[in-house]
Design a protein around this motif. Structure first.
Motif, PDB file in Angstrom:
ATOM      1  N   PHE B 203       0.868  -1.178   0.000  1.00 21.87           N
ATOM      2  CA  PHE B 203       0.000   0.000   0.000  1.00 21.87           C
ATOM      3  C   PHE B 203       0.907   1.231   0.000  1.00 21.87           C
ATOM      4  O   PHE B 203       1.871   1.292   0.758  1.00 21.87           O
ATOM      5  CB  PHE B 203      -0.867  -0.016   1.263  1.00 21.87           C
ATOM      6  CG  PHE B 203      -2.009   0.961   1.243  1.00 21.87           C
ATOM      7  CD1 PHE B 203      -3.245   0.575   0.737  1.00 21.87           C
ATOM      8  CD2 PHE B 203      -1.853   2.253   1.718  1.00 21.87           C
ATOM      9  CE1 PHE B 203      -4.315   1.467   0.723  1.00 21.87           C
ATOM     10  CE2 PHE B 203      -2.921   3.148   1.701  1.00 21.87           C
ATOM     11  CZ  PHE B 203      -4.158   2.754   1.203  1.00 21.87           C
ATOM     12  N   ASP B 228      -2.144   4.859  -3.278  1.00 24.10           N
ATOM     13  CA  ASP B 228      -3.375   4.138  -2.954  1.00 24.10           C
ATOM     14  C   ASP B 228      -4.247   4.990  -2.045  1.00 24.10           C
ATOM     15  O   ASP B 228      -5.441   4.776  -1.943  1.00 24.10           O
ATOM     16  CB  ASP B 228      -3.039   2.810  -2.271  1.00 24.10           C
ATOM     17  CG  ASP B 228      -2.295   1.880  -3.219  1.00 24.10           C
ATOM     18  OD1 ASP B 228      -2.831   1.609  -4.303  1.00 24.10           O
ATOM     19  OD2 ASP B 228      -1.169   1.461  -2.889  1.00 24.10           O
ATOM     20  N   TRP B 264      -8.949  -0.981  -7.193  1.00 24.80           N
ATOM     21  CA  TRP B 264      -9.002  -0.132  -5.997  1.00 24.80           C
ATOM     22  C   TRP B 264      -9.076   1.334  -6.432  1.00 24.80           C
ATOM     23  O   TRP B 264      -8.287   1.779  -7.266  1.00 24.80           O
ATOM     24  CB  TRP B 264      -7.752  -0.353  -5.150  1.00 24.80           C
ATOM     25  CG  TRP B 264      -7.563   0.627  -4.014  1.00 24.80           C
ATOM     26  CD1 TRP B 264      -6.721   1.708  -4.003  1.00 24.80           C
ATOM     27  CD2 TRP B 264      -8.191   0.615  -2.735  1.00 24.80           C
ATOM     28  NE1 TRP B 264      -6.788   2.360  -2.804  1.00 24.80           N
ATOM     29  CE2 TRP B 264      -7.688   1.706  -2.002  1.00 24.80           C
ATOM     30  CE3 TRP B 264      -9.151  -0.220  -2.136  1.00 24.80           C
ATOM     31  CZ2 TRP B 264      -8.095   1.994  -0.691  1.00 24.80           C
ATOM     32  CZ3 TRP B 264      -9.546   0.073  -0.837  1.00 24.80           C
ATOM     33  CH2 TRP B 264      -9.023   1.160  -0.127  1.00 24.80           C
ATOM     34  N   PRO B 266      -8.308   4.938  -5.286  1.00 25.42           N
ATOM     35  CA  PRO B 266      -7.552   5.607  -4.224  1.00 25.42           C
ATOM     36  C   PRO B 266      -8.448   6.517  -3.378  1.00 25.42           C
ATOM     37  O   PRO B 266      -9.346   7.169  -3.902  1.00 25.42           O
ATOM     38  CB  PRO B 266      -6.521   6.426  -4.997  1.00 25.42           C
ATOM     39  CG  PRO B 266      -6.345   5.698  -6.274  1.00 25.42           C
ATOM     40  CD  PRO B 266      -7.697   5.143  -6.605  1.00 25.42           C
ATOM     41  N   TYR B 289      -8.270  -1.855   2.294  1.00 27.42           N
ATOM     42  CA  TYR B 289      -7.559  -2.274   1.091  1.00 27.42           C
ATOM     43  C   TYR B 289      -7.063  -3.711   1.228  1.00 27.42           C
ATOM     44  O   TYR B 289      -7.224  -4.530   0.327  1.00 27.42           O
ATOM     45  CB  TYR B 289      -6.380  -1.342   0.838  1.00 27.42           C
ATOM     46  CG  TYR B 289      -5.521  -1.766  -0.322  1.00 27.42           C
ATOM     47  CD1 TYR B 289      -5.803  -1.314  -1.606  1.00 27.42           C
ATOM     48  CD2 TYR B 289      -4.444  -2.628  -0.142  1.00 27.42           C
ATOM     49  CE1 TYR B 289      -5.030  -1.713  -2.683  1.00 27.42           C
ATOM     50  CE2 TYR B 289      -3.675  -3.039  -1.206  1.00 27.42           C
ATOM     51  CZ  TYR B 289      -3.966  -2.577  -2.474  1.00 27.42           C
ATOM     52  OH  TYR B 289      -3.197  -2.979  -3.530  1.00 27.42           O
TER      53      TYR B 289
END
Lengths: 362, 362
Positions: B203, B228, B264, B266, B289
């Motif tokens: 991450f 992220d 994902w 951010p 996450y």
């Protein structure tokens, strides 16, 4: 390339109801021999005289993978170098369906109408494998291809991006020597080819579509950060409103990016290649950039940096291909990759092992 | 590193008004001999028993540029590998002044308070040259450094980013074997080190400040796309409002980015390391996450890809350093770069020339 040429030359005979009873192979033999007889000097003289056929043949030699052509290609490029470097080089990217060809045709026609000479090249390493359609189907630029002040060249074939990029970059030099003052390099918005194109142009243009879902169309991360301008294309009919909204959004987003080395803030504009609107405005962005960039001497600096980049890049690529094509490495690489994936060995240890293989055997 | 150790050991004597009349050199000889006697097995046993001193000494060996240590380092790492890979690895970046150390201290303290064991490492290739201050000045994390469940290690020194990155990456393995379940890798938001850190963590966190002018603080282009999560730090006092506004803006901007490989999106949040607000929320982002990433098996896939990346990356670096340290190349490189800058030769021709130099001489 040369095989394509032959095909198209033969096709000229389509109109002849009964083709001559000559041996076709013999014809192409003679033809190719005749072509070969043009020396590097002949071709360069032709290029300087702005002869499209000479330019086209010279590019074919530059693109050739035949080792016999390497020296001749080098000679041609060397002789063209003093005439080169005087154009504006613009890269254009965008995912398939964004209307790149139509946009480039509209832009090209606008430019030739203002007295410019425009060369359109393409970098599309996938085309050699998938027979992709970037500029391959010239009919997609039907009008521009007939324009005497335009020169359109499909993507060079090649099995590596590095190879294709090198060929395109050398073709730029030839086109510039041939008097083309505006070079447009097209590429498709997927993969590594954007980085290559970005490193050979003065200005990098990203075409986008308005409306939801565009984010999902697969523009690779990082490409937005490369763009000097974003053009929201197909801003016509029902799309007009959404395009304007997208313009506002992207303008705001781009302001949040860190500034570029030359302190240029990327611009956003809307265009409709089909309705021929926003084309002049798009080009004016390029001109504004060029004026600023030349005034601050960034233009010159940037081109020198690009040259150095390509020097180092080529060395990297050659070193890598020498390594990975080494017999012992080829044999053991997969095994080491698996050991690394299974955490049996660190990546660094595996690298050391593979590197030692070459030392032992050389 | 070892010289620092000695200094600090000698400093303990500062309180003694008259130092013993022993030969100082002899002391350090004995001391260093005693250290040397710890075998790889001893050190690994210590690491597994969660002994910080053993961990610290093992990292010193991994970081050592002394060729004598290479084999021992490799043995230590190999023995640690089966115990490694069980942590969460988080990268944290941001320009100087954004409050990284304070944020990491607050985050670290929060994590140890929830029962976690936290190791903080740093990648800062500049520190070896400029004696930069990333974690070098440990006093900046005064409280965390005293925490028995925290281990803080300054940046490894080294003359190349690749070297520093390798050392950090191997230190991660050692820390994981030492029972640290959370590894924080700090780096400074200028230069190539972000890419290196991004490639060794699960991450990647970008710290930013709210308010105008932040865009000008020199976050390198491309780093925002790696993040992220973005934490707007120093969201306290007069800054609170601006921070919230920045959160909205960045959230909107990030939605315009192409999606990440693992789908994902951010996140953006605000925090004040000084007032200790938003720290838990920041960590919850990481946990969300991780849950998603493990569920989709992206976590495992990503780590394997990272390992492969480091394998290929190390090979690249070694090939390059072999080339550029070659005598003939060293002698001629500058000349070729100049010829390329003056457009006397194409970058490709210059590369060919330099590559031929090695072939001739080997």
């Amino acid at each position: 390339m040369s095989s394509k040429k032959k095909t198209s030359a033969l096709e000229e005979k389509d109109g002849v109801p009964f083709q001559e009873a000559t041996n076709k192979n013999r014809i192409s033999e003679i033809r190719s021999k005749r072509k070969k007889e043009l020396t590097a000097d002949d071709l360069v003289a032709g290029i300087i005289k702005q002869d499209k056929v000479a330019l086209s043949r010279a590019i074919t030699i530059v693109e050739s993978t035949n080792p016999r052509h390497t020296e001749k290609a080098a000679a041609i490029i060397k002789k063209c170098l003093p005439y080169a470097n005087k154009s504006v080089r613009v890269g254009i990217t965008g995912v398939p369906g964004v209307g790149k060809s139509t946009f480039i045709e509209a832009l090209g026609k606008y430019l030739t109408s203002t007295g410019k000479k425009v060369a359109v090249l393409a970098v599309d390493p996938s085309s050699s494998v998938t027979r992709g359609s970037i500029l391959g189907d010239k009919t997609r630029m039907e009008e521009l291809v007939k324009d005497r002040n335009a020169f359109i060249r499909p993507s060079a074939s090649g099995d590596s991006l590095g190879g294709v990029a090198r060929k395109t970059r050398e073709s730029i030099i030839l086109c510039e020597a041939g008097g083309y003052d505006t070079i447009i390099i097209e590429t498709v918005g997927v993969g590594q080819s954007e980085t290559a194109v970005h490193s050979m142009v003065d200005f990098f243009l990203l075409l986008k579509l308005a409306g939801a879902g565009d984010e999902l169309q697969g523009i690779k991360r990082g490409i937005m950060e490369m763009a000097d301008a974003i053009i929201i294309n197909k801003a016509d009919g029902e799309n007009t409103k959404a395009a304007k909204r997208a313009k506002t959004e992207f303008t705001r987003a781009l302001q949040l990016y860190p500034p570029k080395e030359n302190s240029w803030v990327p611009k956003v504009t809307v265009a409709s290649a089909i309705e021929n609107t926003g084309i002049r405005e798009s080009w004016e962005l390029v001109m504004t950039y060029m004026a600023q960039s030349k005034k601050s001497n960034y233009f010159e600096h940037h081109r020198i940096e690009q040259n150095k980049y390509w020097l180092l890049q080529t060395i990297d690529e050659q070193l890598r291909s020498g390594f990975y094509n080494h017999k012992a490495v080829k044999k053991q690489l997969q095994e080491q990759l698996e050991a690394v994936a299974n955490n049996e060995i660190t990546p660094f240890e595996a690298a050391r092992y593979l590197l030692d293989l070459i030392k032992e055997q050389s």
